[in-house]
Design a protein around this motif. Structure first.
Motif, PDB file in Angstrom:
ATOM      1  N   GLY A  51       0.845  -1.242  -0.092  1.00  0.00           N
ATOM      2  CA  GLY A  51       0.057  -0.031   0.052  1.00  0.00           C
ATOM      3  C   GLY A  51       0.787   1.084   0.000  1.00  0.00           C
ATOM      4  O   GLY A  51       0.307   2.375  -0.018  1.00  0.00           O
ATOM      5  N   LEU A  52       2.168   1.107  -0.149  1.00  0.00           N
ATOM      6  CA  LEU A  52       3.057   2.579  -0.138  1.00  0.00           C
ATOM      7  C   LEU A  52       2.907   2.912  -1.508  1.00  0.00           C
ATOM      8  O   LEU A  52       2.754   2.194  -2.320  1.00  0.00           O
ATOM      9  CB  LEU A  52       4.523   2.309   0.603  1.00  0.00           C
ATOM     10  N   PRO A  53       3.196   4.147  -1.528  1.00  0.00           N
ATOM     11  CA  PRO A  53       3.066   4.721  -2.965  1.00  0.00           C
ATOM     12  C   PRO A  53       4.413   4.851  -3.676  1.00  0.00           C
ATOM     13  O   PRO A  53       5.451   4.055  -3.259  1.00  0.00           O
ATOM     14  CB  PRO A  53       2.977   6.296  -2.508  1.00  0.00           C
ATOM     15  N   LYS A  54       4.425   5.239  -5.032  1.00  0.00           N
ATOM     16  CA  LYS A  54       5.716   5.050  -5.563  1.00  0.00           C
ATOM     17  C   LYS A  54       6.820   6.075  -5.387  1.00  0.00           C
ATOM     18  O   LYS A  54       7.991   5.773  -5.404  1.00  0.00           O
ATOM     19  CB  LYS A  54       5.305   5.001  -7.214  1.00  0.00           C
ATOM     20  N   LYS A  55       6.587   6.930  -4.449  1.00  0.00           N
ATOM     21  CA  LYS A  55       7.341   8.097  -4.322  1.00  0.00           C
ATOM     22  C   LYS A  55       7.349   8.431  -2.584  1.00  0.00           C
ATOM     23  O   LYS A  55       6.024   8.457  -2.246  1.00  0.00           O
ATOM     24  CB  LYS A  55       7.151   9.344  -5.216  1.00  0.00           C
ATOM     25  N   LEU A  56       8.336   8.284  -1.918  1.00  0.00           N
ATOM     26  CA  LEU A  56       8.168   8.487  -0.379  1.00  0.00           C
ATOM     27  C   LEU A  56       9.479   9.110   0.061  1.00  0.00           C
ATOM     28  O   LEU A  56      10.600   8.762  -0.402  1.00  0.00           O
ATOM     29  CB  LEU A  56       8.052   6.992   0.066  1.00  0.00           C
ATOM     30  N   LEU A  57       9.001  10.134   0.766  1.00  0.00           N
ATOM     31  CA  LEU A  57      10.137  10.869   1.417  1.00  0.00           C
ATOM     32  C   LEU A  57      10.570  10.369   2.880  1.00  0.00           C
ATOM     33  O   LEU A  57       9.410  10.662   3.755  1.00  0.00           O
ATOM     34  CB  LEU A  57       9.618  12.281   1.577  1.00  0.00           C
ATOM     35  N   TYR A  58      11.483   9.889   3.195  1.00  0.00           N
ATOM     36  CA  TYR A  58      11.847   9.303   4.489  1.00  0.00           C
ATOM     37  C   TYR A  58      12.676  10.586   4.916  1.00  0.00           C
ATOM     38  O   TYR A  58      13.482  11.354   4.615  1.00  0.00           O
ATOM     39  CB  TYR A  58      12.842   8.379   4.489  1.00  0.00           C
ATOM     40  N   LEU A  59      12.245  10.936   6.498  1.00  0.00           N
ATOM     41  CA  LEU A  59      13.030  11.848   7.189  1.00  0.00           C
ATOM     42  C   LEU A  59      13.065  11.303   8.613  1.00  0.00           C
ATOM     43  O   LEU A  59      12.303  10.754   9.261  1.00  0.00           O
ATOM     44  CB  LEU A  59      11.763  13.272   7.483  1.00  0.00           C
ATOM     45  N   ASP A  60      14.246  11.788   9.008  1.00  0.00           N
ATOM     46  CA  ASP A  60      14.761  11.597  10.526  1.00  0.00           C
ATOM     47  C   ASP A  60      13.692  12.416  11.242  1.00  0.00           C
ATOM     48  O   ASP A  60      13.193  13.686  10.624  1.00  0.00           O
ATOM     49  CB  ASP A  60      16.094  11.981  10.755  1.00  0.00           C
ATOM     50  N   ILE A  61      13.665  12.069  12.568  1.00  0.00           N
ATOM     51  CA  ILE A  61      12.750  12.993  13.336  1.00  0.00           C
ATOM     52  C   ILE A  61      13.275  14.314  13.867  1.00  0.00           C
ATOM     53  O   ILE A  61      12.818  15.298  14.338  1.00  0.00           O
ATOM     54  CB  ILE A  61      12.023  12.469  14.628  1.00  0.00           C
ATOM     55  N   ASP A  62      14.796  14.363  13.819  1.00  0.00           N
ATOM     56  CA  ASP A  62      15.498  15.600  14.280  1.00  0.00           C
ATOM     57  C   ASP A  62      15.619  16.579  12.953  1.00  0.00           C
ATOM     58  O   ASP A  62      16.722  17.307  12.883  1.00  0.00           O
ATOM     59  CB  ASP A  62      16.696  15.253  14.882  1.00  0.00           C
ATOM     60  N   LEU A  63      14.628  16.917  12.539  1.00  0.00           N
ATOM     61  CA  LEU A  63      14.615  17.985  11.336  1.00  0.00           C
ATOM     62  C   LEU A  63      13.623  19.172  11.465  1.00  0.00           C
ATOM     63  O   LEU A  63      12.482  18.666  11.897  1.00  0.00           O
ATOM     64  CB  LEU A  63      14.252  17.334  10.037  1.00  0.00           C
ATOM     65  N   LEU A  64      13.829  20.165  11.002  1.00  0.00           N
ATOM     66  CA  LEU A  64      12.870  21.506  10.891  1.00  0.00           C
ATOM     67  C   LEU A  64      12.809  21.975   9.517  1.00  0.00           C
ATOM     68  O   LEU A  64      13.991  22.171   8.988  1.00  0.00           O
ATOM     69  CB  LEU A  64      13.227  22.578  11.895  1.00  0.00           C
ATOM     70  N   PHE A  65      12.011  21.898   8.658  1.00  0.00           N
ATOM     71  CA  PHE A  65      11.878  22.639   7.316  1.00  0.00           C
ATOM     72  C   PHE A  65      11.797  24.074   7.401  1.00  0.00           C
ATOM     73  O   PHE A  65      11.277  24.931   8.429  1.00  0.00           O
ATOM     74  CB  PHE A  65      10.600  22.296   6.591  1.00  0.00           C
ATOM     75  N   ASN A  66      12.810  24.876   6.850  1.00  0.00           N
ATOM     76  CA  ASN A  66      12.999  26.209   6.923  1.00  0.00           C
ATOM     77  C   ASN A  66      12.248  26.809   5.518  1.00  0.00           C
ATOM     78  O   ASN A  66      12.111  28.152   5.591  1.00  0.00           O
ATOM     79  CB  ASN A  66      14.351  26.553   7.017  1.00  0.00           C
ATOM     80  N   ARG A  67      12.144  26.048   4.594  1.00  0.00           N
ATOM     81  CA  ARG A  67      11.501  26.531   3.448  1.00  0.00           C
ATOM     82  C   ARG A  67      10.341  25.269   2.998  1.00  0.00           C
ATOM     83  O   ARG A  67      10.454  24.358   3.470  1.00  0.00           O
ATOM     84  CB  ARG A  67      12.353  26.858   2.210  1.00  0.00           C
ATOM     85  N   ASP A  68       9.687  25.622   1.750  1.00  0.00           N
ATOM     86  CA  ASP A  68       8.740  24.694   1.221  1.00  0.00           C
ATOM     87  C   ASP A  68       9.241  23.184   0.905  1.00  0.00           C
ATOM     88  O   ASP A  68      10.185  23.107  -0.010  1.00  0.00           O
ATOM     89  CB  ASP A  68       7.969  25.620   0.155  1.00  0.00           C
ATOM     90  N   ILE A  69       8.291  22.430   1.404  1.00  0.00           N
ATOM     91  CA  ILE A  69       8.742  21.134   1.068  1.00  0.00           C
ATOM     92  C   ILE A  69       8.656  20.729  -0.397  1.00  0.00           C
ATOM     93  O   ILE A  69       9.354  19.687  -0.760  1.00  0.00           O
ATOM     94  CB  ILE A  69       7.992  20.050   1.793  1.00  0.00           C
ATOM     95  N   ARG A  70       8.112  21.529  -1.064  1.00  0.00           N
ATOM     96  CA  ARG A  70       7.773  21.234  -2.764  1.00  0.00           C
ATOM     97  C   ARG A  70       9.144  21.438  -3.189  1.00  0.00           C
ATOM     98  O   ARG A  70       9.478  20.791  -4.395  1.00  0.00           O
ATOM     99  CB  ARG A  70       6.790  21.985  -3.164  1.00  0.00           C
ATOM    100  N   LEU A  71      10.108  22.206  -2.715  1.00  0.00           N
ATOM    101  CA  LEU A  71      11.419  22.392  -3.363  1.00  0.00           C
ATOM    102  C   LEU A  71      12.031  21.068  -3.347  1.00  0.00           C
ATOM    103  O   LEU A  71      13.009  20.649  -3.991  1.00  0.00           O
ATOM    104  CB  LEU A  71      12.085  23.322  -2.612  1.00  0.00           C
ATOM    105  N   LEU A  72      11.981  20.373  -2.329  1.00  0.00           N
ATOM    106  CA  LEU A  72      12.394  18.666  -2.418  1.00  0.00           C
ATOM    107  C   LEU A  72      11.503  17.957  -3.298  1.00  0.00           C
ATOM    108  O   LEU A  72      11.892  17.155  -3.901  1.00  0.00           O
ATOM    109  CB  LEU A  72      12.689  18.443  -0.880  1.00  0.00           C
ATOM    110  N   TRP A  73      10.306  17.842  -2.852  1.00  0.00           N
ATOM    111  CA  TRP A  73       9.410  16.821  -3.381  1.00  0.00           C
ATOM    112  C   TRP A  73       9.298  16.919  -4.720  1.00  0.00           C
ATOM    113  O   TRP A  73       9.057  15.775  -5.180  1.00  0.00           O
ATOM    114  CB  TRP A  73       7.858  17.181  -2.732  1.00  0.00           C
ATOM    115  N   ASP A  74       9.613  18.077  -5.476  1.00  0.00           N
ATOM    116  CA  ASP A  74       9.581  18.126  -6.795  1.00  0.00           C
ATOM    117  C   ASP A  74      10.707  17.755  -7.608  1.00  0.00           C
ATOM    118  O   ASP A  74      10.902  17.857  -8.732  1.00  0.00           O
ATOM    119  CB  ASP A  74       8.991  19.429  -7.329  1.00  0.00           C
ATOM    120  N   ALA A  75      11.765  17.069  -6.746  1.00  0.00           N
ATOM    121  CA  ALA A  75      13.036  16.794  -7.408  1.00  0.00           C
ATOM    122  C   ALA A  75      12.712  15.720  -8.394  1.00  0.00           C
ATOM    123  O   ALA A  75      11.737  14.705  -8.145  1.00  0.00           O
ATOM    124  CB  ALA A  75      14.073  16.620  -6.383  1.00  0.00           C
TER     125      ALA A  75
END
Length: 282
Positions: A111-135
């Protein structure tokens, strides 16, 4: 749908909550988020190695839905898969915890999708996630940034990455057998950095991202993700410290960061709310 994967035990509440809030507060997209949490009970190894609780999951889900009713947080218990693949392996007592290994079960979870962003828990986003997701990862297994300190290790120079932020092309990973190869390596040989080393050694095709997608040391205006990993400090004397984002006083005192205050103050409020409503227990 933007799909995100976290992994861990009942101690990861603070990390997931702060990271989630940073995503919601720094992202303008109306596209919903599907947040998956791999967890397991291996308390036979260590008493605190228990599953993320249903209460924690429900609370995180309610927070996510307060930003978009279509957002979803779900936990996936991979205890049996872990026992089948890793129980008794030489890396079960790896440098961090056995929970670092369970993202390598992603190809076995239906049931997992074709594209998946794994993240450690000790992170903070400083800018829009789409900058990464759209790679563009159409022809690679994953995209990730170099490890800040690992860049100096010549043997791994070509493929060495920090595995705290990985944008997986799951479809391609299944074709090349990336996860399967990594699991086989971990079953046979103890590695210094366990899953991270196994991923690097099993990689066929990768995309290297700018350091701004996983900045382990500094925060710049262009930084997309600030990774609060263990790092070296030179003053007042050379030492290593592991300051996480939920240690709000230290984030202010040591790093002098104020631009995350909207995230961290909401985190403090919500954590207290959870403790009052649920007793802070799973």
């Amino acid at each position: 749908m933007i799909d995100i994967l976290f992994c861990g035990n009942s101690k990861i509440f603070d990390g997931i909550l702060t990271c989630m809030l940073s995503i919601f507060k720094r992202t303008e997209t109306k596209e919903p988020f599907n947040i998956h949490i791999f967890t397991m009970d291996v308390s036979s190894i260590k008493a605190e190695y228990t599953c993320v609780s249903d209460k924690m999951t429900a609370f995180l889900d309610s927070v996510a839905k307060s930003y978009n009713p279509q957002n979803q947080v779900e936990k996936i218990d991979v205890t049996e898969l872990y026992k089948k693949e890793f129980a008794g392996s030489p890396n079960e007592s790896c440098y961090c915890s056995p929970y670092t290994l369970i993202r390598l079960l992603a190809d076995l979870v239906p049931g997992l999708p074709k594209k998946l962003l794994y993240l450690d828990i000790d992170l903070l986003f400083n800018r829009d996630i789409r900058l990464l997701w759209d790679a563009d990862i159409a022809n690679v297994e994953y995209a990730a940034s170099r490890d800040h300190y690992g860049k100096i290790i010549l043997f791994f120079r070509r493929k060495f990455i920090n595995a705290g932020v990985i944008l997986f092309n799951l479809e391609e990973c299944k074709k090349t057998g990336l996860f399967k190869k990594a699991r086989e390596i971990l079953k046979k040989k103890k590695l210094l950095f366990a899953d991270e080393s196994a991923i690097i050694l099993s990689t066929t095709r990768q995309k290297i991202l700018s350091q701004r997608f996983n900045d382990q040391k500094f925060l710049y205006k262009k930084t997309v993700i600030r990774h609060f990993s263990k790092r070296l400090f030179w003053l007042p004397y050379p030492h290593v410290d592991n300051i996480k984002q939920w240690r709000v006083a230290k984030v202010h005192k040591i790093f002098g960061y104020e631009n995350f205050d909207d995230i961290l103050y909401e985190y403090l409020y919500l954590k207290r709310k959870f403790e009052l409503e649920e007793g802070g227990q799973g």
